[in-house]
Design an enzyme around this catalytic site. Structure first.
Site, PDB file in Angstrom:
ATOM      1  N   GLU A  26       0.807  -1.166  -0.089  1.00 44.61           N
ATOM      2  CA  GLU A  26       0.106   0.029   0.014  1.00 44.61           C
ATOM      3  C   GLU A  26       0.852   1.342  -0.068  1.00 44.61           C
ATOM      4  OE1 GLU A  26      -1.537   0.797   3.989  1.00 44.61           O
ATOM      5  OE2 GLU A  26      -3.459   1.632   3.207  1.00 44.61           O
ATOM      6  N   LYS A  34      -9.510   1.907  -1.939  1.00 44.61           N
ATOM      7  CA  LYS A  34      -9.617   1.509  -0.654  1.00 44.61           C
ATOM      8  C   LYS A  34     -10.915   1.796   0.094  1.00 44.61           C
ATOM      9  CE  LYS A  34      -7.224   1.412   3.867  1.00 44.61           C
ATOM     10  NZ  LYS A  34      -5.796   1.585   4.478  1.00 44.61           N
ATOM     11  N   CYS A  92      -4.749  -2.915   2.792  1.00 47.60           N
ATOM     12  CA  CYS A  92      -4.696  -2.897   4.463  1.00 47.60           C
ATOM     13  C   CYS A  92      -5.823  -3.254   5.184  1.00 47.60           C
ATOM     14  CB  CYS A  92      -3.953  -1.559   4.626  1.00 47.60           C
ATOM     15  SG  CYS A  92      -3.312  -1.452   6.264  1.00 47.60           S
TER      16      CYS A  92
HETATM   17  N1  CDV Z   1      -2.993   1.258   6.654  1.00 47.13           N
HETATM   18  C1  CDV Z   1      -3.892   0.977   7.518  1.00 47.13           C
HETATM   19  O1  CDV Z   1      -4.959   0.673   6.806  1.00 47.13           O
HETATM   20  N2  CDV Z   1      -3.583   0.565   8.552  1.00 47.13           N
HETATM   21  C2  CDV Z   1      -4.432  -0.218   9.625  1.00 47.13           C
HETATM   22  C3  CDV Z   1      -4.090   0.278  11.129  1.00 47.13           C
HETATM   23  C4  CDV Z   1      -4.450   1.628  11.298  1.00 47.13           C
HETATM   24  C5  CDV Z   1      -4.739  -0.662  12.071  1.00 47.13           C
HETATM   25  C6  CDV Z   1      -4.461  -1.569   9.250  1.00 47.13           C
HETATM   26  O2  CDV Z   1      -5.620  -2.041   9.452  1.00 47.13           O
HETATM   27  O3  CDV Z   1      -3.452  -2.272   9.496  1.00 47.13           O
END
Ligand code: CDV
Length: 308
Positions: free
Chosen positions: A46, A123, A168
């Site tokens: 990401e 996202k 993510c």
């Molecule tokens: N970049 C992200 O989406 N990070 C989140 C953190 C903040 C918990 C994740 O779910 O890994």
């Protein structure tokens, strides 16, 4: 057998001052390693081109926009696309996208082996907050800098398989995998930037965070009988540690490759897409076993409502 040799190209930290050209050099080095290992597809993290800038509070729109790409490929990333095309390697990576209309998304793209972009995902699940939060050990301002993705969870035919992407925090939501599972997905790729500590809970450290990350991806793979490749940006970015833990998960939910470091590191596995068939036609044959008449809350209700 429909084998795709996949390289998970974990990236070490990118400091705030590191220019995109230097980052692309690192991505090219990982791509060369992947080519040497005969990879068909290389998965980068990401926001692969910059530091994880949502940790920084910014008010000046020009300063914010400097972290975004207005076209893809662009001058900085063209060498990566060129080398991927020359070597016949498909790639996927994340970046901050600013559209011609001025909209901001946390995006990832997927190319075919000819270097053409065939898929784009924005996202959906943006974690964090939009205002400065004095209660947190550090900021996570994705809700300030991005709007939620507007493309849903499509899948694409690529390398003779059905592929989808998420990014993510999306990996923690079972709905994400199931949306793609219902389209027959065989491979889900995702990148992440996950802080090594919880900004709202100082004693939640690396061990628990790695466990939750892996738990989410292995469950998603098993319950949808698909491969999942999760790739980190890791290490210390200007004093802010990000966890590693990049993994390749098979359709039974087993981890078949795992990064050992928090730096630039390639993990490789030859993934047979036909390994998805057994699960998809037996225990997770959705057409035979799902009971959608009992699932209406999932799309009609967001938060918890306890019975009266
Ligand atoms: N970049 C992200 O989406 N990070 C989140 C953190 C903040 C918990 C994740 O779910 O890994």
């Amino acid at each position: 057998m429909r084998e795709i040799v996949i390289g998970g190209a974990q990236m070490g930290p990118i400091q705030k001052a590191e220019p995109r050209t230097a980052v692309v050099e690192r991505m090219l080095a990982l791509l060369e390693q992947a080519v040497a290992e005969k990879c068909d597809l290389v998965v980068f993290p990401e926001l692969a081109l910059t530091t994880f800038f949502p940790r920084w509070w910014m008010e000046d729109q020009a300063e914010i926009d400097a972290w975004f790409e207005t076209e893809m490929p662009n001058a900085a990333t063209q060498p990566l696309f060129d080398r991927a095309r020359e070597t016949g390697t498909a790639i996927t990576f994340g970046y901050a996208e600013k559209t011609p209309e001025g909209r901001h998304f946390n995006t990832s793209i997927l190319t075919d082996k000819q270097g053409a972009i065939i898929g784009k995902y924005r996202k959906v699940h943006l974690p964090g907050h939009s205002e400065y939060d004095t209660e947190r050990a550090f900021q996570h301002l994705e809700k300030k800098y991005f709007e939620p993705g507007d493309l849903g969870f499509p899948v694409w035919r690529n390398l003779d398989a059905w592929m989808g992407m998420c990014i993510c925090n999306d990996r923690r939501w079972p709905e994400v995998y199931r949306e793609m599972g219902l389209q027959g997905v065989e491979l889900i790729t995702l990148g992440y930037n996950t802080p090594s500590v919880n900004s709202q809970l100082s004693d939640e450290g690396l061990e628990k965070r790695l466990y939750h990350s892996e738990l989410s991806m292995t469950a998603g793979a098993y319950q949808n009988a698909c491969w999942v490749v999760g790739v980190a940006k890791a290490g210390d970015e200007d004093g802010h540690p990000l966890m590693g833990g990049s993994i390749i998960v098979d359709p039974d939910g087993f981890v078949v490759a795992r990064a050992q470091t928090e730096g630039d590191e390639l993990i490789v596995h030859a993934c047979d897409m036909d390994a998805c068939n057994f699960g998809k036609t037996t225990i997770f044959d959705f057409a035979r076993h799902r009971r959608i008449e009992h699932y209406s809350r999932i799309t009609s209700q967001t938060g918890v409502v306890t019975p009266e």
